[in-house]
Enzyme design. Structure first.
Site, PDB file in Angstrom:
ATOM      1  N   ASP A  58       0.650  -1.221  -0.066  1.00 27.60           N
ATOM      2  CA  ASP A  58      -0.071   0.008  -0.116  1.00 27.60           C
ATOM      3  C   ASP A  58       0.928   1.042   0.310  1.00 27.60           C
ATOM      4  OD1 ASP A  58      -2.137  -1.784  -0.309  1.00 27.60           O
ATOM      5  OD2 ASP A  58      -2.536  -1.053   2.067  1.00 27.60           O
ATOM      6  N   LYS A  80      -3.553   3.295  -3.160  1.00 29.35           N
ATOM      7  CA  LYS A  80      -5.489   3.543  -3.626  1.00 29.35           C
ATOM      8  C   LYS A  80      -5.274   5.448  -2.163  1.00 29.35           C
ATOM      9  CE  LYS A  80      -7.496  -0.469  -3.647  1.00 29.35           C
ATOM     10  NZ  LYS A  80      -8.133  -1.824  -3.199  1.00 29.35           N
ATOM     11  N   THR A 141      -3.322  -1.943  14.165  1.00 26.51           N
ATOM     12  CA  THR A 141      -3.847  -0.956  13.731  1.00 26.51           C
ATOM     13  C   THR A 141      -3.765   0.417  13.999  1.00 26.51           C
ATOM     14  OG1 THR A 141      -5.949  -0.194  12.589  1.00 26.51           O
ATOM     15  CG2 THR A 141      -5.622  -0.982  14.966  1.00 26.51           C
ATOM     16  N   ALA A 142      -3.506   1.410  12.890  1.00 24.41           N
ATOM     17  CA  ALA A 142      -3.895   3.199  13.240  1.00 24.41           C
ATOM     18  C   ALA A 142      -4.320   3.472  14.934  1.00 24.41           C
ATOM     19  CB  ALA A 142      -3.892   3.335  12.468  1.00 24.41           C
ATOM     20  N   MET A 194     -10.919   6.745   7.579  1.00 23.87           N
ATOM     21  CA  MET A 194     -11.316   7.142   6.172  1.00 23.87           C
ATOM     22  C   MET A 194     -12.331   8.338   6.485  1.00 23.87           C
ATOM     23  SD  MET A 194     -11.042   3.770   3.980  1.00 23.87           S
ATOM     24  CE  MET A 194     -11.758   2.821   5.872  1.00 23.87           C
TER      25      MET A 194
END
Length: 282
Positions: A58, A80, A141-142, A194
């Site tokens: 990514d 992406k 995970t973030a 997001m």
């Protein structure tokens, strides 16, 4: 160590390697690269990366982590970013399968965790359907890095008995289909991935469903990286605070975010936000 530049400029579309067809079929590893800090890689993720012959990664994977791949590995970026996709997901799926069928050890290196809004499930299904061996290596995970660095726990006795991860971005740019009334309940933490571009809609929906506009909120941009930025605000202040955020970021809403510490760059205090809600100039 100076980051090695990915050799991906020529890889705009899938090009099959012309290797020996007699080689045993390879395998695909879906590896979580974590939020960006290479020290947050798991030992298993590092071992998988160092054994890779092809790394399909990514755009969120840091150069420091890519530099840990073998010097002879082929690095292919399939970044992406919103509507700008170098590859469609279906192309990525076919790429992973094709390289493995060429007998190669393939690492699909994904920011964060492969199964937290990373579309790792789709890639796993594609490998299974093609009869390709697929392994999954979880990553940090973030949200975990964002919470830890800000000193604001995702769960906390008395103020956060639950934590929910949701996406702020649905297919074709539509609003995500979420249970807003459930998310609006007090004493829980809601982490929105997001969600920067939809912060106004998210804030409005949660407030309309009953969550107080003064509920503490936190925005973390580039979590765990050298340029990490934290903005402390409130649910009502999310749209304004998010308007100045350009990089990948998380929105975190919940009472426990009252413990969050801002970065040195910006802070929107809860006192100021509450004053604006009441029409009081502070």
């Amino acid at each position: 160590m100076s980051p090695r530049k990915p050799k991906n400029e020529e890889s705009k579309r899938l090009v099959l390697l012309g290797g020996d067809r007699k080689r045993p079929i390879g395998a695909v590893w879906l590896v979580g690269a974590g939020p960006g800090d290479p020290e947050l890689l798991t030992i298993k993720a590092l071992k998988a990366l160092q054994a890779a012959e092809v790394v399909v990664h990514d755009g969120l994977v840091s150069d420091e982590i890519l530099a840990l791949a073998p010097s002879g590995a082929r690095l292919i970026c399939v970044a992406k970013r919103k509507s700008r996709h170098s590859y469609a997901q279906e192309e990525i799926n076919r790429m992973l399968v094709a390289f493995a069928q060429e007998g190669l050890n393939v690492v699909r290196l994904k920011g964060g965790d492969p199964f937290i809004f990373g579309r790792g499930g789709e890639e796993l299904e594609a490998c299974r359907e093609a009869g390709v061996e697929c392994h999954v290596v979880p990553g940090v995970t973030a949200a975990l890095a964002a919470s830890a660095n800000a000193g604001a726990p995702l769960t906390h006795r008395g103020s956060a008995q639950a934590v929910t991860f949701v996406t702020g971005h649905a297919a074709a740019g539509s609003e995500p289909d979420l249970d807003w009334e459930s998310l609006a309940k007090a004493n829980q933490t809601v982490v929105i991935y997001m969600g920067v571009s939809t912060a106004a809609g998210i804030s409005g929906r949660l407030i309309a469903a009953g969550r107080g506009g003064s509920t503490p909120a936190l925005i973390v941009e580039n979590a765990s990286r050298a340029d990490e930025r934290r903005i402390v605000t409130t649910l009502a202040g999310l749209p304004q605070a998010a308007s100045d955020v350009a990089g990948p970021a998380l929105l975190i809403v919940g009472e426990a975010m009252a413990l969050a510490q801002s970065s040195d760059i910006e802070i929107v205090s809860q006192v100021e936000a509450r004053g604006r809600e009441r029409g009081v100039k502070l």
